[in-house]
Write a protein that holds these residues in place. Structure first.
Motif, PDB file in Angstrom:
ATOM      1  N   PHE A   1      32.899  36.082  11.032  1.00  0.00           N
ATOM      2  CA  PHE A   1      32.419  34.953  10.777  1.00  0.00           C
ATOM      3  C   PHE A   1      33.478  33.890  10.744  1.00  0.00           C
ATOM      4  N   ALA A   2      33.466  32.755  10.368  1.00  0.00           N
ATOM      5  CA  ALA A   2      33.980  31.804   9.861  1.00  0.00           C
ATOM      6  C   ALA A   2      34.332  30.616   9.481  1.00  0.00           C
ATOM      7  N   ILE A   3      35.740  29.479   9.401  1.00  0.00           N
ATOM      8  CA  ILE A   3      34.916  28.019   8.628  1.00  0.00           C
ATOM      9  C   ILE A   3      35.565  27.198   9.593  1.00  0.00           C
ATOM     10  N   PRO A   4      35.476  26.299   9.441  1.00  0.00           N
ATOM     11  CA  PRO A   4      35.397  25.148  10.528  1.00  0.00           C
ATOM     12  C   PRO A   4      36.782  25.468  10.420  1.00  0.00           C
ATOM     13  N   GLY A   5      38.250  25.098  10.364  1.00  0.00           N
ATOM     14  CA  GLY A   5      39.431  25.577  10.217  1.00  0.00           C
ATOM     15  C   GLY A   5      39.457  26.368  11.046  1.00  0.00           C
ATOM     16  N   ASP A   6      39.023  27.531  11.863  1.00  0.00           N
ATOM     17  CA  ASP A   6      39.158  28.354  12.334  1.00  0.00           C
ATOM     18  C   ASP A   6      39.008  28.165  13.894  1.00  0.00           C
ATOM     19  N   LEU A   7      38.146  27.431  14.073  1.00  0.00           N
ATOM     20  CA  LEU A   7      37.233  27.238  15.623  1.00  0.00           C
ATOM     21  C   LEU A   7      38.661  26.665  16.279  1.00  0.00           C
ATOM     22  N   PRO A   8      39.790  25.639  16.052  1.00  0.00           N
ATOM     23  CA  PRO A   8      40.567  25.198  16.929  1.00  0.00           C
ATOM     24  C   PRO A   8      41.781  26.461  17.423  1.00  0.00           C
ATOM     25  N   GLY A   9      41.576  27.361  16.978  1.00  0.00           N
ATOM     26  CA  GLY A   9      42.601  28.474  16.554  1.00  0.00           C
ATOM     27  C   GLY A   9      42.340  29.531  17.837  1.00  0.00           C
ATOM     28  N   LEU A  10      40.754  29.355  18.840  1.00  0.00           N
ATOM     29  CA  LEU A  10      39.304  30.391  19.005  1.00  0.00           C
ATOM     30  C   LEU A  10      40.840  30.616  20.701  1.00  0.00           C
ATOM     31  N   TRP A  11      41.190  30.001  21.295  1.00  0.00           N
ATOM     32  CA  TRP A  11      42.122  29.856  22.923  1.00  0.00           C
ATOM     33  C   TRP A  11      43.110  30.778  21.530  1.00  0.00           C
ATOM     34  N   LYS A  12      43.645  31.464  21.038  1.00  0.00           N
ATOM     35  CA  LYS A  12      43.909  32.309  21.061  1.00  0.00           C
ATOM     36  C   LYS A  12      43.521  33.447  21.809  1.00  0.00           C
ATOM     37  N   ASP A  13      42.309  34.131  21.537  1.00  0.00           N
ATOM     38  CA  ASP A  13      41.940  35.172  21.748  1.00  0.00           C
ATOM     39  C   ASP A  13      40.756  34.417  22.942  1.00  0.00           C
TER      40      ASP A  13
ATOM     41  N   PRO B   1      51.440  15.309  -1.359  1.00  0.00           N
ATOM     42  CA  PRO B   1      50.163  14.618  -1.490  1.00  0.00           C
ATOM     43  C   PRO B   1      48.912  14.669  -0.694  1.00  0.00           C
ATOM     44  N   GLY B   2      47.398  14.534  -0.916  1.00  0.00           N
ATOM     45  CA  GLY B   2      46.627  14.189  -0.454  1.00  0.00           C
ATOM     46  C   GLY B   2      45.553  14.982  -0.995  1.00  0.00           C
ATOM     47  N   GLY B   3      44.924  15.407  -2.351  1.00  0.00           N
ATOM     48  CA  GLY B   3      44.450  15.928  -2.657  1.00  0.00           C
ATOM     49  C   GLY B   3      43.665  17.519  -1.700  1.00  0.00           C
ATOM     50  N   HIS B   4      42.261  17.199  -1.462  1.00  0.00           N
ATOM     51  CA  HIS B   4      41.468  18.253  -0.768  1.00  0.00           C
ATOM     52  C   HIS B   4      41.936  18.211   0.530  1.00  0.00           C
ATOM     53  N   TRP B   5      41.884  16.908   1.330  1.00  0.00           N
ATOM     54  CA  TRP B   5      42.323  16.719   2.570  1.00  0.00           C
ATOM     55  C   TRP B   5      43.707  17.892   3.005  1.00  0.00           C
ATOM     56  N   ASN B   6      44.314  18.481   2.119  1.00  0.00           N
ATOM     57  CA  ASN B   6      45.189  19.748   2.905  1.00  0.00           C
ATOM     58  C   ASN B   6      44.601  20.575   3.003  1.00  0.00           C
ATOM     59  N   ASP B   7      43.164  20.943   2.296  1.00  0.00           N
ATOM     60  CA  ASP B   7      42.162  22.265   2.700  1.00  0.00           C
ATOM     61  C   ASP B   7      41.799  21.711   3.465  1.00  0.00           C
ATOM     62  N   ALA B   8      41.268  20.383   3.675  1.00  0.00           N
ATOM     63  CA  ALA B   8      40.410  19.975   5.163  1.00  0.00           C
ATOM     64  C   ALA B   8      40.567  20.942   6.462  1.00  0.00           C
ATOM     65  N   TYR B   9      39.479  20.882   7.191  1.00  0.00           N
ATOM     66  CA  TYR B   9      39.592  21.734   8.447  1.00  0.00           C
ATOM     67  C   TYR B   9      40.356  20.519   9.861  1.00  0.00           C
ATOM     68  N   PRO B  10      41.017  20.787  10.950  1.00  0.00           N
ATOM     69  CA  PRO B  10      42.227  19.489  11.386  1.00  0.00           C
ATOM     70  C   PRO B  10      41.256  18.761  12.154  1.00  0.00           C
ATOM     71  N   PHE B  11      40.060  18.828  12.572  1.00  0.00           N
ATOM     72  CA  PHE B  11      39.323  18.220  13.560  1.00  0.00           C
ATOM     73  C   PHE B  11      38.420  16.999  12.324  1.00  0.00           C
ATOM     74  N   VAL B  12      38.170  17.370  11.135  1.00  0.00           N
ATOM     75  CA  VAL B  12      38.169  16.509   9.637  1.00  0.00           C
ATOM     76  C   VAL B  12      38.572  14.844  10.151  1.00  0.00           C
ATOM     77  N   ALA B  13      37.787  14.174   9.943  1.00  0.00           N
ATOM     78  CA  ALA B  13      37.615  13.126   9.968  1.00  0.00           C
ATOM     79  C   ALA B  13      37.001  11.569   9.077  1.00  0.00           C
ATOM     80  N   LEU B  14      37.907  10.950   8.908  1.00  0.00           N
ATOM     81  CA  LEU B  14      36.518   9.366   7.560  1.00  0.00           C
ATOM     82  C   LEU B  14      35.655   9.263   8.454  1.00  0.00           C
TER      83      LEU B  14
END
Length: 482
Positions: A171-183, A42-55
């Motif tokens: 190129f990136a989408i916002p959801g990619d940014l928290p993973g930049l530490w991996k490289d 459940p949660g609709g589009h919130w499932n697809d949102a970037y991890p740092f999103v907030a209301l």
């Protein structure tokens, strides 16, 4: 032959469909509800949102009527310090998962089908298809189909950019940014945020708070935007004074203005509306809510590209049609061009109630969950579609400064309609999703001294209403012509 039967088939297990289902469970204790959704939870589009999103508005009026989303307390740090909580991505998904597993399914009256697509109807029989299984099921719907997908919310992870991306471009989408530490050995030297809306603002704030120097951030803003000042939109139980100021400012500014731009300029002077660049007159307004602290952060980004919409990105350059603009090498381009609401569909509103179909739409902008919950209440407590539709004319989806006065006028008219009906007025007084109803009811019950100030709002609205209607009708004409 149908595989099973239900009273209401709801398409979508997001904020809209679940707010409707939650209220219907209480208002119609004999009905059975089936919910289908493409997502795995459940949660609709919130499932697809970037991890740092907030209301961007306080969580006090988001979610469903039956349960609160966040603790009733003030944030003590960060850009929301001194204000009430904004639920974060993980909290929102957890909220909806618990709603389904702890309330809806245990009720014995809700059948939930994740990873399932709706594939149409023949009469009262509706076909759904399991995405992974590939199997079709036929559902006999005894009462109504409820369409919770009208808003067709787009997020970066499911959005296709309208510009060319060269192989050389990072190129990136916002959801990619928290993973930049991996490289760590391959971090970008610079960042460019593409888009002028709330997602772009969130992304720029995230980069700044993550430690990226504002000198290393560029921002493509084809249009600037006005934003509501969040400090005035705190939960009514605690911040009724701010809401009184906000409503008074809206009607006074509208009544004193000849155009939407004049209205926004006045609201900007009062601090009701915020903008990032004081030297630019924004033409966009998508109901975003920001804090003054966030705006101060965003102002630290000085490299702003206003050449229009991007047509191509590549290492070392951005293209705006025939114009190529040099940018630093090894720049990470971050796409924030998805639109949360399909404003291009604003003139395609359907009847909210139409025979055996309910299309969940806005009743008051921008209160999406409240509008859906009100729809469930109307369905259960009124006999005919004519009665129901008279109480919930769809609110306009405006997106510019020229057209927003139309939404202001429509909201005030909707408030009057609902307040003058005994049933809907009582519903608003107990609906957690209504911005002021329960708080005002509690104040009346306790003879709260703040009622004296609140009592001045009605006469102020009434006195300014002729000017609001004049400006609103002019904005409506612009809205309908575009």
């Amino acid at each position: 032959m149908a595989d099973f039967e239900t009273d209401y088939l709801i398409i979508g297990a997001g904020a809209v469909g679940l707010a409707f289902a939650d209220t219907l469970l209480d208002e119609d204790p004999d009905c059975h509800i089936t919910i289908v959704d493409k997502h795995a939870r459940p949660g609709g589009h919130w499932n697809d949102a970037y991890p740092f999103v907030a209301l961007h508005q306080p969580s006090a009026t988001y979610g469903v009527n039956s349960r609160e989303m966040c603790p009733d307390r003030v944030d003590e740090h960060g850009h929301n310090a001194g204000m009430y909580p904004l639920a974060k991505h993980a909290e929102i998904l957890s909220y909806y998962s618990k709603l389904m597993s702890e309330r809806m399914i245990p009720s014995g009256r809700v059948s939930y089908h994740p990873l399932t697509e709706y594939h149409g109807r023949e009469g009262s029989q509706h076909t759904v298809k399991g995405i992974l299984s590939g199997e079709n099921q036929v559902i006999e719907v005894r009462r109504k189909l409820v369409d919770g997908t009208f808003f067709k919310t787009s997020v970066p992870s499911t959005h296709t950019p309208a510009y060319e991306i060269a192989e050389s471009a990072r190129f990136a989408i916002p959801g990619d940014l928290p993973g930049l530490w991996k490289d760590i050995g391959n971090l970008p030297e610079n960042y460019i945020v593409i888009g002028g809306g709330k997602t772009a603002m969130d992304t720029a704030v995230w980069l700044l708070e993550a430690g990226v120097s504002p000198d290393k951030i560029g921002w493509v803003r084809p249009r600037d935007s006005w934003m509501f000042n969040r400090k005035l939109l705190q939960p009514a139980k605690h911040g009724i004074e701010g809401l009184i100021e906000f409503q008074s400012d809206l009607v006074e500014a509208a009544a004193a203005s000849e155009t939407g731009d004049e209205m926004f300029a006045e609201l900007g002077k009062r601090g009701t509306m915020l903008r990032i660049d004081e030297s630019v007159t924004p033409k966009m307004f998508h109901f975003a809510v920001m804090s003054e602290a966030e705006v101060d952060l965003l102002r630290s980004i000085k490299t702003v590209y206003r050449q229009g919409r991007v047509s191509k990105i590549e290492d070392g350059a951005m293209h705006f049609g025939d114009e190529a603009v040099e940018v630093p090498a090894n720049t990470l381009f971050i796409d924030c061009t998805a639109s949360a609401v399909p404003f291009e569909a604003r003139d395609k509103t359907r009847k909210f109630f139409d025979g055996d179909t309910i299309t969940l739409q806005l009743v008051q902008a921008p209160f999406v969950p409240y509008s859906a919950a009100l729809g469930a209440f109307l369905e259960a407590n009124f006999e005919t579609d004519d009665e129901r539709n008279a109480l919930c004319p769809p609110a306009p989806l405006t997106d510019t400064t020229d057209t927003y006065p139309y939404a202001v006028m429509a909201n005030l008219m909707s408030t009057a309609i609902l307040s003058n009906n005994e049933k809907t007025n009582a519903f608003n007084a107990r609906s957690r999703l209504h911005p002021t109803g329960p708080a005002v009811a509690e104040m009346i019950a306790n003879n709260d001294p703040r009622l004296a100030e609140l009592s001045k709002v009605g006469p102020k609205i009434q006195a300014n209403m002729p000017g609001v209607i004049k400006l609103g009708m002019a904005a409506k004409a612009i809205h309908e012509a575009t």
